[in-house]
Design a protein around this motif. Structure first.
Motif, PDB file in Angstrom:
ATOM      1  N   GLY A   6       0.688  -1.113   0.550  1.00  0.00           N
ATOM      2  CA  GLY A   6      -0.177  -0.198  -0.024  1.00  0.00           C
ATOM      3  C   GLY A   6       0.974   1.336   0.119  1.00  0.00           C
ATOM      4  N   GLY A   7       0.792   2.523  -1.285  1.00  0.00           N
ATOM      5  CA  GLY A   7       1.502   3.274  -0.898  1.00  0.00           C
ATOM      6  C   GLY A   7       0.530   3.981  -0.650  1.00  0.00           C
ATOM      7  N   PRO A   8       0.384   5.742  -1.654  1.00  0.00           N
ATOM      8  CA  PRO A   8       1.788   6.469  -1.138  1.00  0.00           C
ATOM      9  C   PRO A   8       2.953   6.564  -0.008  1.00  0.00           C
ATOM     10  CG  PRO A   8       0.517   8.110  -1.036  1.00  0.00           C
ATOM     11  CD  PRO A   8      -0.387   7.213  -1.014  1.00  0.00           C
ATOM     12  N   SER A   9       3.867   6.561  -0.456  1.00  0.00           N
ATOM     13  CA  SER A   9       5.325   6.884   0.402  1.00  0.00           C
ATOM     14  C   SER A   9       5.189   5.774   1.192  1.00  0.00           C
ATOM     15  CB  SER A   9       4.881   8.240   1.513  1.00  0.00           C
ATOM     16  OG  SER A   9       5.576   8.708   2.698  1.00  0.00           O
ATOM     17  N   THR A  10       5.856   5.393   2.320  1.00  0.00           N
ATOM     18  CA  THR A  10       5.540   4.463   3.595  1.00  0.00           C
ATOM     19  C   THR A  10       4.604   3.613   3.280  1.00  0.00           C
ATOM     20  OG1 THR A  10       7.520   5.363   4.957  1.00  0.00           O
ATOM     21  CG2 THR A  10       6.538   3.142   5.341  1.00  0.00           C
ATOM     22  N   GLY A  11       2.972   4.746   3.670  1.00  0.00           N
ATOM     23  CA  GLY A  11       2.158   4.124   3.012  1.00  0.00           C
ATOM     24  C   GLY A  11       1.259   2.480   4.200  1.00  0.00           C
ATOM     25  N   LEU A  12       0.816   1.332   3.773  1.00  0.00           N
ATOM     26  CA  LEU A  12       0.836   0.539   4.987  1.00  0.00           C
ATOM     27  C   LEU A  12       1.740  -0.664   4.136  1.00  0.00           C
ATOM     28  CD1 LEU A  12      -2.011   1.762   2.642  1.00  0.00           C
ATOM     29  CD2 LEU A  12      -2.760   0.199   5.160  1.00  0.00           C
ATOM     30  N   PRO A  13       3.019  -0.566   5.169  1.00  0.00           N
ATOM     31  CA  PRO A  13       4.023  -2.011   4.491  1.00  0.00           C
ATOM     32  C   PRO A  13       3.481  -2.313   4.386  1.00  0.00           C
ATOM     33  CG  PRO A  13       5.243  -0.124   6.360  1.00  0.00           C
ATOM     34  CD  PRO A  13       3.247  -0.065   5.686  1.00  0.00           C
ATOM     35  N   THR A  14       2.339  -3.580   5.356  1.00  0.00           N
ATOM     36  CA  THR A  14       2.820  -4.957   4.865  1.00  0.00           C
ATOM     37  C   THR A  14       1.484  -5.643   4.509  1.00  0.00           C
ATOM     38  OG1 THR A  14       1.120  -4.795   7.588  1.00  0.00           O
ATOM     39  CG2 THR A  14       3.738  -5.524   7.339  1.00  0.00           C
ATOM     40  N   LYS A  15       0.623  -4.568   3.328  1.00  0.00           N
ATOM     41  CA  LYS A  15      -0.588  -4.824   3.456  1.00  0.00           C
ATOM     42  C   LYS A  15      -0.536  -4.642   2.197  1.00  0.00           C
ATOM     43  CE  LYS A  15      -2.468  -4.439   7.777  1.00  0.00           C
ATOM     44  NZ  LYS A  15      -2.920  -6.227   7.986  1.00  0.00           N
ATOM     45  N   THR A  16      -1.221  -5.042   0.605  1.00  0.00           N
ATOM     46  CA  THR A  16      -1.156  -5.970  -0.363  1.00  0.00           C
ATOM     47  C   THR A  16      -2.341  -4.258  -1.148  1.00  0.00           C
ATOM     48  OG1 THR A  16      -1.192  -7.312  -1.429  1.00  0.00           O
ATOM     49  CG2 THR A  16      -3.265  -6.788  -1.115  1.00  0.00           C
ATOM     50  N   GLU A  17      -1.744  -3.967  -2.349  1.00  0.00           N
ATOM     51  CA  GLU A  17      -1.838  -3.069  -3.124  1.00  0.00           C
ATOM     52  C   GLU A  17      -1.311  -3.535  -4.343  1.00  0.00           C
ATOM     53  OE1 GLU A  17      -3.442   0.818  -1.209  1.00  0.00           O
ATOM     54  OE2 GLU A  17      -2.469   1.547  -2.788  1.00  0.00           O
ATOM     55  N   GLN A  18      -2.214  -2.456  -5.691  1.00  0.00           N
ATOM     56  CA  GLN A  18      -1.621  -2.521  -6.975  1.00  0.00           C
ATOM     57  C   GLN A  18      -1.742  -1.519  -7.750  1.00  0.00           C
ATOM     58  OE1 GLN A  18      -5.188  -5.470  -8.809  1.00  0.00           O
ATOM     59  NE2 GLN A  18      -3.505  -6.601  -8.935  1.00  0.00           N
ATOM     60  N   SER A  19      -0.684  -0.696  -6.886  1.00  0.00           N
ATOM     61  CA  SER A  19      -0.638   1.055  -7.156  1.00  0.00           C
ATOM     62  C   SER A  19       0.387   1.053  -7.892  1.00  0.00           C
ATOM     63  CB  SER A  19      -1.519   1.710  -5.722  1.00  0.00           C
ATOM     64  OG  SER A  19      -0.783   1.440  -5.017  1.00  0.00           O
TER      65      SER A  19
END
Lengths: 345, 621
Positions: free
Chosen positions: B353-366
């Protein structure tokens, strides 16, 4: 340096020149350094095809285009990282990194530090002209306080980095200094190449357009004996035609200049240069020019095992007795077999 | 995922516990839920079920005990027919403390079973979970079945004979829970007993205590069956093709695929990495594989990681680097250099997960825009996206093939979900893969040596430094056509930009297939990456109900398959579910002028099947 690169086929200066037109400003110190390197290469007897010049970005980093060797002109500040991957991929290669004060100590300071602490076997030539030349004259991390430039019209206020002290502080096992037009430069380069490990060479270089003659106070031929201290292994640290020397103030624990009367340097307490003495090396790199002469030559040289040799050794040891059976590896872990009768371990 | 040879899912499930079951283990970070889930997964595999898992853990390494943000969960969906996702709503929730209950119970299916460790529902833990009253007592869980057990006490009693300290004894709680779960689903305990004995071979007391806890949990199920909501449930094996299977995570799939790619190209591999979640697991796997001619290098930063990999490629190795979004951003300039110097390189992006540090342990396709467009200048680069752990193996090989055959950096996209999730994987037979050995240029060819001369694929020759007679210089300044010398001439830059583009556009990739459904029709659901599971299952269910909908899943994000434009135009409507705000959708609209409609989710959680089904229903309404 590299043990494997000594070859029988002799080369001449011409063998190390490319057909490319050199594009530095007329009178730039880089020309002298290029010639010094091209003159040194035949003497150290390496093969052009085993030699790679890796550079970052800046005036100095155009260097690889003019060397008839392999060459990689990379991106700003990152030459040490490219060199690390290249050397690990092929430890036989003889790698020279060409960088500048901005490239190697500002944008790439981190990589310079880590290359040195890991002790990758290579030569690092840092051309220090105390200015950003290619971007038209901004002050650099080695510019003296008060340097006026397009970005510091009222003079720079930040204190400069000292390349040799930086290198030694990062753990360097070889630190040397020279300057562009010095006839001693080839000897410094040879010593750097002979050192197995990261060899750091600060080369003062005259940017005649943006920082003209900034090193003239010690580099000018006239009176050079009084302002240059050329260090030689096993010899006393004397200068000014033997009338002055460097001694240790044992109580204050710092260096001092002393007068040598009638050549009796021992009586004056002058130190004999021992390139393996790290404590003295720390004092030499911190010696302030003006109060002291400029310390030049091989300041420190005491090799340690190199990074790539240790990596190769560990890789070999870890692979010892194991077979590269990828099909077997795929079958490892939590496996089960499905048969007509169902799954089983 | 979907190893079952025959699909038996047919629309809505009649009973919540029938052919497929979703279980979620949730507890404090220190409760060992990932371990419990992993072992339950193996047990599912041995029971012959198809399955998919979803580990969901906090970014904090040791979050304060009992807190809401310290909850770690592991979800598994297992069944007797093809399983494509880790499941939408759990049927069973195991909650080891109040915080785990609070954060996970909203997702539990109505009528689902809660198994709660009431020993942990004390005032202190209730306060930490911000409960005003004990939910196990106040009737607030009435829409679910509730089984309260003092798992802590039961575990302490079970391990008492082994003389462990309180803290160590309580650590066996997860094995007690696993024992109960094994009983619930009629599973064999022996593989777990063997595993525990092997794991604690050096501490026989700990092994015995853990086995005792496991047995006690199992025995509890047997004796308590008649009393309450606890029922034993058997899930039949899924019909699976005979063969050797293993569990595989995406990180393992990538690492093994890269090694396979290196072997197929006959190259040593150099991997430059820098620690970052969730990409580090790839570095960890590869750093143990020295005998496969793999050199790993933990660099001082992300930039040095990619630069060292490019340096190694220049030296004749297969250079690989890996990171997640923030690290990929740092690598951008070096990717441009690899494009300019036309050196092979594989860049793995485990998206989060983003942007920046965002969600380090969570998933995203961004990071799709970043992969396709995210560099200065006209800097085309192939992009391959993996859909699952097993597919990550194939995609890694494909990325290596493109990199070495076309002399180009290649971006391999995976995501946090694929990286951590495990699925059963039929171990492939490597002899069925076609090798693509690299041929370095070693001597001056007829007509002279041109560092930027080209073959029929427009690839330039790869020359290792150390080769006599082929000395040359490369760098990031524009190259002259053929010679590679510095050249700023307008016509030359136009020509080189055109060549770089034509080379990437000309990469041969397989034609796009329709995963499920037909070519042409009312609706295509187009996905990429880890949304494969929910899209596939949703399309399958909708088709079972008679809907005219097909599933297309794109592996080659850049260049896109040659037939894709025509294929998309053969449907009345196209929807694109993505875990971003519509990135592939934009690319498809740009490339083909199709009216692709976005379906987006950016919660850090994968799509549920139901969410995709609603999108399909809406599009067809």
């Amino acid at each position: 340096m590299n043990e494997m690169t000594t070859i029988a086929r002799p080369t001449t200066l011409k063998d190390w020149e490319t057909d490319q037109e050199v594009r530095w400003c007329p009178g730039c110190g880089d020309y002298a350094i290029l010639k010094a390197v091209q003159r040194t290469m035949p003497e150290i007897g390496t093969a052009p095809e085993n030699t790679v010049f890796v550079s970052g970005i800046g005036c100095s980093s155009r260097f690889p285009y003019y060397m008839e060797t392999y060459g990689f002109h990379t991106i700003h500040g990152r030459a040490p990282a490219f060199a690390t991957g290249l050397k690990l991929a092929n430890p036989e290669l003889d790698i020279w990194i060409v960088t500048g004060d901005g490239d190697g100590l500002s944008i790439g300071g981190n990589h310079t530090m880590h290359l040195i602490r890991r002790n990758l076997d290579c030569q690092i030539m840092l051309f220090n002209n105390e200015i950003y030349g290619l971007t038209k004259g901004q002050y650099s991390p080695t510019s003296r306080v008060g340097t006026t430039s397009p970005s510091t019209p009222y003079g720079s206020v930040d204190r400069p980095a000292q390349p040799a002290a930086f290198a030694l502080g990062a753990g360097a096992r070889f630190v040397a200094r020279g300057f562009d037009v010095s006839k001693e430069l080839p000897n410094v380069l040879k010593a750097a190449h002979a050192h197995k490990g990261a060899a750091f060479i600060e080369i003062f270089q005259n940017c005649i357009v943006y920082n003209k003659d900034v090193f003239e106070d010690f580099a000018a031929p006239k009176g050079a004996e009084d302002r240059q201290l050329w260090l030689k292994q096993g010899e006393p640290m004397v200068y000014a035609k033997g009338t002055k020397g460097i001694a240790l103030d044992a109580e204050a624990l710092h260096l001092k200049t002393v007068d040598v009367v009638d050549g009796d340097w021992e009586a004056a307490g002058v130190i004999v240069h021992d390139v393996t003495n790290r404590s003295v090396a720390h004092m030499l790199v911190e010696m302030r020019f003006g109060e002291f002469p400029m310390a030049l030559g091989i300041l420190y040289d005491d090799p340690r095992p190199t990074f790539e040799a240790d990596v190769v050794r560990q890789n070999k040891a870890a692979a010892e007795g194991k077979k590269a059976d990828l099909q077997g590896l795929l079958k490892k872990g939590q496996t089960w077999t499905v048969t007509e009768g169902g799954p089983e371990l | 995922m979907a190893t079952a040879v025959e699909d038996r899912a047919d629309g809505e499930r009649q009973s919540p516990l029938s052919d497929a079951v979703v279980v979620r283990f949730a507890g404090d970070s220190g409760d060992g839920m990932q371990l419990t889930g992993g072992q339950f997964t193996l047990s599912s595999a041995l029971a012959g079920n198809d399955f998919a898992t979803f580990p969901d853990f906090p970014a904090e390494i040791r979050a304060p005990q009992g807190t809401l943000f310290g909850v770690s969960a592991f979800q598994i969906n297992f069944g007797s027919s093809a399983i494509d996702t880790a499941g939408d709503a759990p049927d069973v929730l195991v909650a080891m403390n109040p915080a785990a209950l609070k954060t996970n119970v909203p997702q539990l299916k109505p009528g689902g079973l809660i198994i709660a460790d009431e020993g942990e529902f004390n005032d202190r833990n209730l306060a930490k979970a911000k409960y005003d009253a004990n939910p196990l007592e106040d009737g607030s869980l009435a829409k679910w079945q509730l089984l309260k057990l003092n798992i802590s006490q039961l575990t302490m009693d079970a391990v008492k004979p082994f003389g462990l300290g309180n803290k160590e004894a309580l650590r066996c709680k997860n094995m007690w829970t696993l024992g109960l779960a094994l009983w619930m689903f009629d599973r064999d305990r022996q593989p777990l007993v063997d595993w525990l004995n092997a794991k604690f071979a050096k501490a026989p007391d700990l092994a015995a205590a853990n086995v005792a806890a496991l047995n006690a949990g199992h025995a509890y199920g047997e004796t308590a069956e008649l009393a309450g909501p606890l029922k034993q449930h058997h899930v039949d094996p899924a019909p699976v093709a005979p063969g050797l299977y293993r569990t595989l995570t995406g990180a393992e799939g990538i690492a093994l695929g890269l090694v396979a790619g290196a072997q197929l190209s006959k190259l040593p591999m150099f991997f430059g990495g820098y620690p970052i979640t969730p990409a580090s697991a790839i570095l960890h796997h590869l750093s143990r594989l020295k005998e496969y001619d793999v050199t790993t290098f933990q660099a001082e930063d992300e930039i040095a990681a990619i630069c060292s990999a490019i340096g190694a490629s220049y030296g004749g190795s297969l250079g690989v680097t890996s990171s997640s979004g923030p690290g990929i951003a740092l690598k951008g300039e070096a990717m441009g250099l690899a494009i300019m110097t036309e050196l092979p390189l594989v860049i793995v992006n485990s998206q989060r997960g983003g942007p920046s540090t965002g969600l380090p342990t969570k998933t995203e396709q961004s990071d799709l825009y970043q992969a396709v467009y995210g560099r200065n200048g006209d800097a085309p680069m192939p992009v391959v996206a993996a859909r699952s752990p097993g597919d990550a193996f194939e995609c890694a090989i494909e990325a290596v093939r493109i990199a070495v055959q076309y002399m180009t950096p290649v971006m391999l996209l995976t995501d946090g979900y694929i990286a951590n999730a495990a699925e059963p994987w039929a171990v492939p037979d490597l002899t069925t893969y076609e090798a693509f050995p690299v041929e370095f240029l070693t001597e001056v060819p007829e007509g002279g040596f041109k560092p930027y001369g080209r073959d029929e694929k427009l690839a330039r020759p790869w020359v290792k430094p150390g080769t006599p007679d082929l000395l040359h210089r490369i760098g990031g300044i524009e190259k002259e056509v053929d010679t590679g010398h510095i050249n700023y001439a307008p016509g030359n830059h136009q020509a080189m930009t055109d060549i770089r583009k034509a080379k990437i556009d000309g990469i041969k990739v397989l034609d796009q297939v329709v995963e499920l459904g037909a070519e042409g029709g009312k609706l295509a659901v187009v996905g990429w990456g880890s949304t494969f599971g929910p899209i596939h299952q949703a399309v399958r269910r909708q088709r079972a109900q008679g809907a005219d909908v097909s599933h297309i899943h794109i592996r080659h994000i850049w260049p896109l398959p040659a037939n894709l434009g025509e294929l998309l135009k053969s449907y009345d409507k196209v929807i694109v579910p993505e875990m971003n705000t519509g990135q592939l959708k934009t690319v498809l609209r740009d490339q083909y002028l199709v009216d692709a409609k976005p379906v987006n989710k950016v919660s850090g959680q994968p799509f549920t099947i139901a969410e995709i089904e609603s999108a399909i229903e809406e599009a067809l309404a």
